[in-house]
Write a protein that holds these residues in place. Structure first.
Motif, PDB file in Angstrom:
ATOM      1  N   LYS A 185       0.829  -1.194   0.000  1.00 32.45           N
ATOM      2  CA  LYS A 185       0.000   0.000   0.000  1.00 32.45           C
ATOM      3  C   LYS A 185       0.864   1.245   0.000  1.00 32.45           C
ATOM      4  CE  LYS A 185      -4.249   1.611   1.190  1.00 32.45           C
ATOM      5  NZ  LYS A 185      -5.160   1.828   0.147  1.00 32.45           N
ATOM      6  N   LEU A 186       0.462   2.201  -0.830  1.00 29.39           N
ATOM      7  CA  LEU A 186       1.115   3.499  -0.892  1.00 29.39           C
ATOM      8  C   LEU A 186       0.163   4.499  -0.241  1.00 29.39           C
ATOM      9  CD1 LEU A 186       3.627   4.872  -2.226  1.00 29.39           C
ATOM     10  CD2 LEU A 186       2.111   5.467  -4.090  1.00 29.39           C
ATOM     11  N   TYR A 187       0.607   5.151   0.823  1.00 29.59           N
ATOM     12  CA  TYR A 187      -0.269   6.027   1.587  1.00 29.59           C
ATOM     13  C   TYR A 187      -0.146   7.494   1.210  1.00 29.59           C
ATOM     14  CZ  TYR A 187      -0.780   1.996   4.658  1.00 29.59           C
ATOM     15  OH  TYR A 187      -1.040   0.755   5.150  1.00 29.59           O
ATOM     16  N   SER A 188       1.070   7.923   0.890  1.00 34.33           N
ATOM     17  CA  SER A 188       1.276   9.355   0.692  1.00 34.33           C
ATOM     18  C   SER A 188       2.409   9.607  -0.291  1.00 34.33           C
ATOM     19  CB  SER A 188       1.607  10.002   2.039  1.00 34.33           C
ATOM     20  OG  SER A 188       2.097  11.304   1.873  1.00 34.33           O
ATOM     21  N   LEU A 189       2.232  10.663  -1.082  1.00 32.03           N
ATOM     22  CA  LEU A 189       3.286  11.161  -1.962  1.00 32.03           C
ATOM     23  C   LEU A 189       3.293  12.672  -1.784  1.00 32.03           C
ATOM     24  CD1 LEU A 189       5.400  10.898  -4.191  1.00 32.03           C
ATOM     25  CD2 LEU A 189       3.543  10.960  -5.844  1.00 32.03           C
ATOM     26  N   ALA A 243       0.680  17.472  -2.059  1.00 34.85           N
ATOM     27  CA  ALA A 243       0.653  16.140  -1.464  1.00 34.85           C
ATOM     28  C   ALA A 243      -0.610  15.406  -1.895  1.00 34.85           C
ATOM     29  CB  ALA A 243       0.713  16.224   0.057  1.00 34.85           C
ATOM     30  N   ALA A 244      -0.487  14.105  -1.980  1.00 35.87           N
ATOM     31  CA  ALA A 244      -1.633  13.247  -2.272  1.00 35.87           C
ATOM     32  C   ALA A 244      -1.638  12.131  -1.237  1.00 35.87           C
ATOM     33  CB  ALA A 244      -1.527  12.677  -3.668  1.00 35.87           C
ATOM     34  N   TYR A 245      -2.835  11.828  -0.739  1.00 37.88           N
ATOM     35  CA  TYR A 245      -2.955  10.830   0.315  1.00 37.88           C
ATOM     36  C   TYR A 245      -4.000   9.791  -0.066  1.00 37.88           C
ATOM     37  CZ  TYR A 245      -0.841  14.650   2.956  1.00 37.88           C
ATOM     38  OH  TYR A 245      -0.022  15.660   3.373  1.00 37.88           O
ATOM     39  N   ASP A 246      -3.760   8.562   0.329  1.00 38.96           N
ATOM     40  CA  ASP A 246      -4.760   7.502   0.221  1.00 38.96           C
ATOM     41  C   ASP A 246      -5.019   7.007   1.633  1.00 38.96           C
ATOM     42  OD1 ASP A 246      -6.452   5.439  -0.345  1.00 38.96           O
ATOM     43  OD2 ASP A 246      -4.954   4.186  -1.325  1.00 38.96           O
ATOM     44  N   LEU A 247      -6.069   7.520   2.228  1.00 41.04           N
ATOM     45  CA  LEU A 247      -6.387   7.211   3.618  1.00 41.04           C
ATOM     46  C   LEU A 247      -7.604   6.296   3.727  1.00 41.04           C
ATOM     47  CD1 LEU A 247      -5.890  10.829   4.973  1.00 41.04           C
ATOM     48  CD2 LEU A 247      -4.239   8.972   4.974  1.00 41.04           C
TER      49      LEU A 247
END
Length: 163
Positions: free
Chosen positions: A2-6, A21-25
């Protein structure tokens, strides 16, 4: 995996400024999301501040792995992922466009594009087939009308004979 943040940050003289920033929460509960996002933003800034120019590093923070790359022009990028996410892919992602970072992602994107093109081609073929069916039906109708016209004209001409 899982990739949470860039996150993209600019490393200033005293602190790092978050540019984008991009987040997958989605894997966190609704009530945890804001604090997790704040944690990721703070950790990203802290890691960029402590990383020297032109270097890469990976830092383990709780159950996350933070991969950072700070370029010589003080532009830094941080990827926060779980421990299963490949480090090579993270650093490639920090260097390149995300579609080109992972060969599998690139191939999947090309397959998706091909599938869309194929779908559009099939739809146009079906529409063309329907148009051909309509044309054949009209042609048969026109043929039947011309036969009827011929028979009627022959009957009309049979009463008059040329001498």
């Amino acid at each position: 995996m899982k990739l949470y943040s860039l996150s993209i940050l600019y490393k200033g003289a005293t602190k790092a400024n978050l540019l984008k920033a991009a987040y997958d929460l989605s894997s966190f509960s609704f009530f945890q999301r804001s604090s997790v996002q704040e944690f990721m933003t703070f950790t990203s800034a802290l890691i960029v501040e402590r990383t020297t120019q032109g270097s890469r590093a990976s830092v383990k923070e709780q159950e996350y792995l933070c991969h950072v790359y700070v370029r010589n022009d003080n532009l830094g990028a941080v990827v926060i992922a779980d421990t299963e996410y490949p480090q090579r892919v993270c650093f490639t992602l920090l260097d390149k466009n995300p579609r080109e970072a992972d060969a599998m992602t690139k191939v999947q994107a090309e397959l998706d594009e091909t599938k869309i093109i194929l779908h559009n081609t099939m739809e146009s073929l079906l529409e063309r087939g329907e148009k051909l069916d309509d044309l054949v039906a009209k042609s048969e109708h026109l043929g039947n009308q011309s036969k009827a016209f011929y028979k009627t004209a022959r009957k009309q001409n049979s009463c008059c004979e040329i001498m």
